[in-house]
Design a protein around this motif. Structure first.
Motif, PDB file in Angstrom:
ATOM      1  N   VAL A   1       0.967  -1.213  -0.095  1.00 13.92           N
ATOM      2  CA  VAL A   1       0.127  -0.078  -0.096  1.00 13.92           C
ATOM      3  C   VAL A   1       0.832   1.241   0.058  1.00 13.92           C
ATOM      4  CG1 VAL A   1      -1.574   1.450   1.307  1.00 13.92           C
ATOM      5  CG2 VAL A   1      -1.864  -1.247   1.296  1.00 13.92           C
ATOM      6  N   ALA A   2       1.965   1.313   0.661  1.00 11.83           N
ATOM      7  CA  ALA A   2       2.761   2.423   0.971  1.00 11.83           C
ATOM      8  C   ALA A   2       3.390   2.738  -0.590  1.00 11.83           C
ATOM      9  CB  ALA A   2       4.037   2.178   1.860  1.00 11.83           C
ATOM     10  N   GLN A   3       3.956   1.535  -1.260  1.00 11.62           N
ATOM     11  CA  GLN A   3       4.633   1.745  -2.419  1.00 11.62           C
ATOM     12  C   GLN A   3       3.633   2.233  -3.519  1.00 11.62           C
ATOM     13  OE1 GLN A   3       5.785  -2.126  -4.332  1.00 11.62           O
ATOM     14  NE2 GLN A   3       5.944  -1.490  -6.003  1.00 11.62           N
ATOM     15  N   LEU A   4       2.173   1.750  -3.354  1.00 10.45           N
ATOM     16  CA  LEU A   4       1.172   2.297  -4.360  1.00 10.45           C
ATOM     17  C   LEU A   4       0.829   3.587  -4.365  1.00 10.45           C
ATOM     18  CD1 LEU A   4      -0.997  -0.985  -4.457  1.00 10.45           C
ATOM     19  CD2 LEU A   4       0.203  -0.145  -6.445  1.00 10.45           C
ATOM     20  N   SER A   5       0.801   4.225  -3.122  1.00  5.08           N
ATOM     21  CA  SER A   5       0.407   5.640  -2.651  1.00  5.08           C
ATOM     22  C   SER A   5       1.583   6.490  -2.839  1.00  5.08           C
ATOM     23  CB  SER A   5      -0.251   5.458  -1.359  1.00  5.08           C
ATOM     24  OG  SER A   5       0.331   4.911  -0.382  1.00  5.08           O
TER      25      SER A   5
ATOM     26  N   VAL B   1      -1.766  13.845   8.892  1.00  3.75           N
ATOM     27  CA  VAL B   1      -2.004  13.732   7.645  1.00  3.75           C
ATOM     28  C   VAL B   1      -2.729  14.511   6.531  1.00  3.75           C
ATOM     29  CG1 VAL B   1      -4.165  12.482   8.368  1.00  3.75           C
ATOM     30  CG2 VAL B   1      -3.060  11.622   6.106  1.00  3.75           C
ATOM     31  N   SER B   2      -2.214  14.727   5.487  1.00  2.00           N
ATOM     32  CA  SER B   2      -2.530  15.759   4.549  1.00  2.00           C
ATOM     33  C   SER B   2      -3.550  15.105   3.498  1.00  2.00           C
ATOM     34  CB  SER B   2      -1.079  16.324   3.676  1.00  2.00           C
ATOM     35  OG  SER B   2      -0.783  15.227   2.780  1.00  2.00           O
ATOM     36  N   ALA B   3      -4.346  16.158   2.934  1.00  2.00           N
ATOM     37  CA  ALA B   3      -5.303  16.023   2.160  1.00  2.00           C
ATOM     38  C   ALA B   3      -4.546  15.034   0.864  1.00  2.00           C
ATOM     39  CB  ALA B   3      -6.000  17.179   1.622  1.00  2.00           C
ATOM     40  N   GLN B   4      -3.534  15.671   0.374  1.00  3.97           N
ATOM     41  CA  GLN B   4      -2.850  15.025  -0.712  1.00  3.97           C
ATOM     42  C   GLN B   4      -2.489  13.226  -0.375  1.00  3.97           C
ATOM     43  OE1 GLN B   4      -2.055  17.744   0.631  1.00  3.97           O
ATOM     44  NE2 GLN B   4      -2.270  19.412  -1.068  1.00  3.97           N
ATOM     45  N   VAL B   5      -1.997  13.048   0.847  1.00  2.00           N
ATOM     46  CA  VAL B   5      -1.743  11.655   1.206  1.00  2.00           C
ATOM     47  C   VAL B   5      -3.167  10.955   1.014  1.00  2.00           C
ATOM     48  CG1 VAL B   5      -0.989  10.086   2.862  1.00  2.00           C
ATOM     49  CG2 VAL B   5       0.412  12.232   2.155  1.00  2.00           C
ATOM     50  N   LEU B   6      -4.005  11.470   1.623  1.00  3.16           N
ATOM     51  CA  LEU B   6      -5.288  10.785   1.709  1.00  3.16           C
ATOM     52  C   LEU B   6      -5.802  10.416   0.340  1.00  3.16           C
ATOM     53  CD1 LEU B   6      -7.118  12.747   4.788  1.00  3.16           C
ATOM     54  CD2 LEU B   6      -6.086  10.336   4.866  1.00  3.16           C
ATOM     55  N   ASP B   7      -5.914  11.339  -0.450  1.00  6.51           N
ATOM     56  CA  ASP B   7      -6.177  11.110  -1.989  1.00  6.51           C
ATOM     57  C   ASP B   7      -5.413   9.869  -2.545  1.00  6.51           C
ATOM     58  OD1 ASP B   7      -7.423  11.944  -4.515  1.00  6.51           O
ATOM     59  OD2 ASP B   7      -5.174  12.278  -5.015  1.00  6.51           O
TER      60      ASP B   7
ATOM     61  N   ALA C   1     -15.177   9.443   1.086  1.00  9.26           N
ATOM     62  CA  ALA C   1     -15.735  10.374   2.217  1.00  9.26           C
ATOM     63  C   ALA C   1     -15.518   9.864   3.661  1.00  9.26           C
ATOM     64  CB  ALA C   1     -17.123  10.624   1.713  1.00  9.26           C
ATOM     65  N   HIS C   2     -15.733   8.715   3.763  1.00  5.23           N
ATOM     66  CA  HIS C   2     -15.391   8.097   4.971  1.00  5.23           C
ATOM     67  C   HIS C   2     -13.810   8.344   5.490  1.00  5.23           C
ATOM     68  CE1 HIS C   2     -16.488   5.900   8.573  1.00  5.23           C
ATOM     69  NE2 HIS C   2     -15.702   4.936   8.363  1.00  5.23           N
ATOM     70  N   LEU C   3     -13.142   8.186   4.741  1.00  6.64           N
ATOM     71  CA  LEU C   3     -11.595   8.212   4.817  1.00  6.64           C
ATOM     72  C   LEU C   3     -11.465   9.489   5.439  1.00  6.64           C
ATOM     73  CD1 LEU C   3      -8.592   6.864   4.871  1.00  6.64           C
ATOM     74  CD2 LEU C   3      -8.635   7.831   2.459  1.00  6.64           C
TER      75      LEU C   3
ATOM     76  N   THR D   1     -10.705  17.466  -4.023  1.00  5.82           N
ATOM     77  CA  THR D   1     -11.190  17.225  -5.378  1.00  5.82           C
ATOM     78  C   THR D   1     -12.402  17.829  -5.649  1.00  5.82           C
ATOM     79  OG1 THR D   1     -10.359  14.800  -5.022  1.00  5.82           O
ATOM     80  CG2 THR D   1     -11.692  15.073  -6.915  1.00  5.82           C
ATOM     81  N   PRO D   2     -12.173  18.494  -6.920  1.00  3.49           N
ATOM     82  CA  PRO D   2     -13.562  19.207  -7.321  1.00  3.49           C
ATOM     83  C   PRO D   2     -14.640  18.443  -7.534  1.00  3.49           C
ATOM     84  CG  PRO D   2     -11.270  19.836  -8.695  1.00  3.49           C
ATOM     85  CD  PRO D   2     -11.047  18.709  -7.836  1.00  3.49           C
TER      86      PRO D   2
END
Length: 289
Positions: free
Chosen positions: A61-65, A83-89, A103-105, A115-116
């Motif tokens: 998961v760390a590799q993929l994100s 944790v930033s919004a970019q990392v959560l994305d 949305a739950h995350l 995200t627009p």
């Protein structure tokens, strides 16, 4: 990436209960559950012979994100890290989350999804669209605390300008009040409106100070409007209040409205705003509009 971690025993340095502990544990459990449901083959990774972990491993998961393995491990251990919004994305994409899961995350992480369109699709349900239409001819819209217009009915779309002709990024009441000539001309009490809206934004921003969308709006307004810069730098704060609003439409003339706002959730976020005519003349003119 800078990391911060705190003791995760559930008690802070003063001996008080850490109210965020429950949320972090829910976030950790949610991440684990989403990770374990994804087969390696779904994301182009080999299964291998010695795989004992259901689904993906933490390091995968760390590799993929594209985040650190230690950092992601801390998340699943419910550590108190930022944790930033970019990392959560990035995590949402790596874990193949649908819109509800995404949305739950963000909710569990206490962050706003940048995200627009995300907020609009989540808040403006089919029943709310139906409500907006049924409120005609009264102008009505759905706004968030940042003054973004998430939805509106036909009357509201014609009250200040042709709202549907504007880019989605410009459909923000504060932005239009400072930069759009036709919108500004409609506001009879323009100076007061600009001062109060700016003060409302600064008061609301205290809870969103680090969020990219909020910082981007302020930065954009400061670059586009000397008037906004001057008012913003006063650091005035006020809470929303109800009063009669005066609008002058070039086609039908002066109108007086009493705004009614209904919050669409438990927090001071998205709200349904309805402009009710304050006199018979306004009632006639809004029907003409």
């Amino acid at each position: 990436m800078s990391l911060t971690a705190e003791d995760t025993t559930g008690v802070d340095g003063r001996g008080t209960t850490d109210g965020g502990g429950t949320r972090r544990r829910e976030l950790a459990a949610f991440l684990r559950s989403r990770r374990e449901r994804i087969a390696p083959e779904q994301v182009g990774l080999p299964r291998g012979r010695r795989r004992r972990t259901p689904g993906l491993r933490r390091e995968e998961v760390a590799q993929l994100s594209a985040v650190g393995v230690t950092w992601y491990t801390w998340l699943e251990q419910a550590r108190a890290i930022q944790v930033s919004a970019q990392v959560l994305d990035a995590l949402a994409q790596a874990l193949m989350l649908d819109s509800s899961e995404r949305a739950h995350l963000f909710a569990l992480a206490g962050a706003t999804d940048p995200t627009p369109g995300t907020e609009c699709s989540r808040v403006v349900t089919d029943s709310l669209w139906w409500t907006l239409r049924q409120l005609e001819p009264y102008p009505a819209c759905v706004q968030n605390a940042r003054y973004d217009i998430l939805a509106h009915n036909r009357t509201y779309g014609r009250l200040f300008c042709d709202l549907d002709a504007l880019p989605a990024a410009d459909r923000n009441c504060l932005w239009l009040t400072f930069t759009h000539p036709q919108w500004r001309a409609t506001l009879v009490d323009l100076d007061e409106a600009r001062r109060l809206m700016t003060a409302n934004l600064r008061a609301a921003m205290a809870e969103h100070i680090a969020e990219p969308a909020w910082k981007s709006l302020v930065r954009r307004l400061r670059q586009a409007s000397p008037e906004f810069r001057e008012i913003w730098d006063r650091h005035e704060v006020v809470q929303p209040a109800t009063k009669v609003k005066r609008f002058h439409h070039p086609g039908v003339g002066l109108m007086h409205f009493t705004p009614t706002e209904l919050w669409l959730g438990p927090n001071a976020g998205p709200r349904l705003a309805v402009y009710v005519p304050d006199d018979a003349e306004t009632q006639e003119r809004v029907e003409e509009l």
